[in-house]
Scaffold this active site. Structure first.
Site, short mmCIF file in Angstrom:
data_model
loop_
_atom_site.label_atom_id
_atom_site.label_comp_id
_atom_site.label_asym_id
_atom_site.label_seq_id
_atom_site.Cartn_x
_atom_site.Cartn_y
_atom_site.Cartn_z
N LYS A 22 7.33 -29.73 63.54
CA LYS A 22 5.88 -28.47 63.49
C LYS A 22 5.35 -28.92 62.37
CE LYS A 22 7.80 -24.07 61.37
NZ LYS A 22 6.94 -23.78 60.97
N ASN A 23 5.54 -28.99 61.29
CA ASN A 23 4.58 -28.40 60.49
C ASN A 23 3.26 -29.65 60.70
OD1 ASN A 23 5.43 -26.14 59.59
ND2 ASN A 23 5.94 -26.84 57.41
N ARG A 95 0.94 -18.09 60.73
CA ARG A 95 -0.21 -18.79 59.93
C ARG A 95 -1.20 -19.81 60.58
NH1 ARG A 95 -1.11 -16.64 55.43
NH2 ARG A 95 -2.17 -18.32 54.60
N CYS A 119 3.13 -12.36 53.89
CA CYS A 119 4.31 -12.31 55.14
C CYS A 119 4.78 -12.21 53.71
CB CYS A 119 4.01 -13.78 55.59
SG CYS A 119 4.07 -15.03 54.79
N ARG A 124 -0.01 -15.66 50.19
CA ARG A 124 -0.67 -16.28 51.19
C ARG A 124 -2.29 -16.08 51.52
NH1 ARG A 124 4.01 -18.25 54.87
NH2 ARG A 124 3.13 -20.88 54.67
N ASP A 308 10.41 -25.77 51.66
CA ASP A 308 10.77 -25.95 52.66
C ASP A 308 11.98 -25.72 52.42
OD1 ASP A 308 8.03 -24.73 53.02
OD2 ASP A 308 8.53 -25.66 55.01
N ARG A 400 11.45 -20.35 65.28
CA ARG A 400 10.18 -20.60 65.11
C ARG A 400 9.98 -21.59 64.79
NH1 ARG A 400 7.89 -17.57 60.22
NH2 ARG A 400 6.71 -19.56 60.63
C1 UD1 Z 1 2.87 -25.32 54.73
C2 UD1 Z 1 3.81 -25.34 55.61
C3 UD1 Z 1 4.72 -24.55 54.82
C4 UD1 Z 1 5.06 -24.75 53.49
C5 UD1 Z 1 3.56 -24.74 52.38
C6 UD1 Z 1 4.02 -25.33 51.08
C7 UD1 Z 1 3.32 -25.62 57.83
C8 UD1 Z 1 2.53 -24.66 59.28
N1 UD1 Z 1 2.93 -24.26 57.03
O1 UD1 Z 1 1.74 -24.05 54.46
O2 UD1 Z 1 5.93 -24.95 56.03
O3 UD1 Z 1 6.37 -23.54 53.25
O4 UD1 Z 1 2.54 -25.60 52.90
O5 UD1 Z 1 4.24 -26.58 51.12
O6 UD1 Z 1 2.42 -26.09 57.25
N2 UD1 Z 1 -2.84 -20.89 48.98
C9 UD1 Z 1 -3.86 -20.17 48.04
N3 UD1 Z 1 -5.40 -20.07 48.79
C10 UD1 Z 1 -4.89 -20.40 50.41
C11 UD1 Z 1 -3.86 -21.37 50.43
C12 UD1 Z 1 -3.06 -21.40 49.54
O7 UD1 Z 1 -3.56 -19.16 47.11
O8 UD1 Z 1 -6.16 -20.74 51.17
C13 UD1 Z 1 -2.03 -20.84 47.80
C14 UD1 Z 1 -0.05 -20.15 49.18
O9 UD1 Z 1 -0.31 -18.50 48.32
C15 UD1 Z 1 0.55 -21.07 47.91
C16 UD1 Z 1 0.30 -22.06 47.45
O10 UD1 Z 1 -0.91 -22.28 47.70
O11 UD1 Z 1 0.89 -20.23 46.60
C17 UD1 Z 1 0.35 -23.46 48.32
O12 UD1 Z 1 0.23 -22.80 49.96
P1 UD1 Z 1 -0.12 -23.92 51.50
O13 UD1 Z 1 0.20 -25.06 50.78
O14 UD1 Z 1 -1.60 -23.23 51.44
O15 UD1 Z 1 1.24 -23.46 52.35
P2 UD1 Z 1 0.49 -23.04 53.87
O16 UD1 Z 1 -1.07 -24.25 54.50
O17 UD1 Z 1 0.76 -22.14 54.44
#
Ligand code: UD1
Length: 421
Positions: A22-23, A95, A119, A124, A308, A400
């Site tokens: 999915k990711n 998201r 969430c 996030r 995850d 999901r």
């Molecule tokens: C993706 C995955 C999710 C997984 C996560 C971490 C998808 C669709 N989802 O989520 O399943 O759990 O990676 O491996 O691929 N952060 C910030 N600012 C930002 C973006 C992120 O502070 O602009 C922080 C987040 O709050 C979190 C950390 O960075 O604490 C990592 O998040 P991120 O790697 O961005 O996760 P996602 O891409 O949302």
């Protein structure tokens, strides 16, 4: 509301075929907006988030079709002008909807995308996404819950050093830089296998992308993109989940359609805990694993242990002799499954971002509530090893991200069914 009913203690055996990731699918679908030639995406998982993303693209005017039987998606946006809006109702449930920000900006010079909001697992934010896109020349404002971005004369390649590692921000900026004028150098990137799957897709489309270091990517924007046929990689989290199921209550469970080398860290940790595994090129066999040992782990960006898979390994820790420890480094609120596991008889304590699992404990079936995608599946795992029946509520989270979870488990002789109220 639908529920899952699990009757525990049934030994799992047989073969589990792992679906596409999915990711990996979601960012590739977002990137499909970049081109006007035919795109074929194969091995897609049939899960709710993928359907939501295709619905978002359809809403925007994309000519996109899912072939459910063949598990593939065909897209052909021939010289099409798309709507440059991603409304709240799509992004609130998924998201990854925010990933169309980079592709809309790159292709049409503007985008209005709903802020995804927080969430269950944490706040996030998207500041890192916006940081990178601004460096590529986008003007960005936030108003009424929407990100409004503009790059009237197109995006321009730039040097971007992410202040911290984010999977989504890395993907959004890679996608945007693919059509930007000139060269971009991205540093401190996430390097999850799903991101490599995305860069491979873009390379096939004609973008010049080179991983110049473990966390460093060079991108030379391309004006014209080619037609592409691409395979989605296996879902490493689904694979890890079933390997843990096999370790918990399996007898010779075979997990196929995978590349074990991609999940090397996870396999080393499981072996250290005493899980008996045999690895082949594209499959893993999990044998009955009786003497599980306690362990300390921390979640980290790839190649570290994935957040995850944290909830799932915690269930295995309830069977381990001694005290296991998990440090959750990625999300600030990702221990919501703990109270539910404790209601089933686990002994787990939380101290900030640390959790201590006291084992071994026998679990008992109970009525429990799923809080997020991975927490939901940890409750299924707990139900499989618990005495009596476990009812899992709010399973829409599971749909999901896990394709046909009950079907796959039932095929391995688990007693699990869905109750429609
Ligand atoms: C993706 C995955 C999710 C997984 C996560 C971490 C998808 C669709 N989802 O989520 O399943 O759990 O990676 O491996 O691929 N952060 C910030 N600012 C930002 C973006 C992120 O502070 O602009 C922080 C987040 O709050 C979190 C950390 O960075 O604490 C990592 O998040 P991120 O790697 O961005 O996760 P996602 O891409 O949302």
């Amino acid at each position: 509301m639908q529920k899952l009913l699990v009757k525990g203690k049934k030994v799992l055996s047989g073969v589990v075929q792992i679906s596409g990731s999915k990711n990996a699918t979601l960012p590739i679908l977002a990137a499909s907006i970049l081109g006007d030639k035919k795109i074929e995406i194969k091995n897609i998982p049939l899960v709710k988030d993928v359907i939501t993303m295709t619905n978002l693209l359809k809403y925007m005017g994309s000519n996109i079709n899912i072939n459910f039987k063949k598990r593939k998606i065909l897209i052909h946006n021939q010289k099409k002008k798309l709507k440059t809006i991603a409304p709240y109702n799509f992004v609130k449930t998924m998201r990854a909807g925010v990933l169309v920000l980079g592709s809309l900006l790159a292709r049409f010079g503007k985008a209005k995308v709903s802020l995804p909001g927080g969430c269950a697992i944490g706040t996030r934010p998207v500041n890192l996404h916006l940081f990178g896109l601004k460096k590529l020349g986008a003007n960005i404002k936030i108003k009424n819950g929407y990100i409004s971005a503009e790059a009237k004369n197109g995006l321009v390649g730039s040097k971007i050093n992410f202040p911290s590692i984010s999977v989504g921000a890395t993907e959004n900026v890679i996608i945007a830089a693919s059509l930007a004028k000139g060269v971009s150098l991205l540093k401190n990137c996430a390097c999850e296998p799903e991101i490599k799957n995305l860069t491979n897709f873009l390379i096939k489309m004609g973008v010049k992308i080179t991983w110049v270091g473990k966390r460093e990517i060079k991108i030379i924007g391309s004006e014209k993109l080619r037609t592409v046929s691409h395979n989605i990689m296996f879902d490493r989290i689904e694979a890890g989940t079933f390997i843990i199921a096999g370790a918990l209550i399996g007898h010779n469970l075979k997990i196929t359609n995978i590349e074990p080398k991609v999940i090397g860290r996870e396999l080393r940790i499981l072996k250290k805990m005493g899980v008996k595994l045999k690895t082949k090129k594209n499959e893993i066999q999990v044998f009955e694993s009786k003497n599980i040992r306690s362990i300390s782990i921390k979640t980290e960006p790839y190649p570290g242990f994935p957040t995850d898979l944290q909830a799932q390994i915690m269930v295995l820790m309830t069977k381990a002799k001694g005290i296991s420890k998990i440090k959750e480094n990625i999300f600030e609120n990702r221990f919501m499954h703990v109270s539910e596991l404790n209601r089933m008889g686990a002994k787990i304590k939380i101290l900030g971002n640390l959790s201590y699992v006291y084992g071994p404990q026998n679990l008992n079936g109970a009525e429990v509530m799923a809080t997020d995608l991975r927490a939901s599946v940890s409750l299924v795992l707990a139900g499989l090893i618990a005495k009596n029946k476990t009812h899992i509520n709010r399973i829409y989270h599971l749909d999901r991200g896990y394709e046909g979870l009950e079907k796959k488990l039932r095929k391995c002789k688990a007693h699990i069914s869905r109750i429609y109220n």
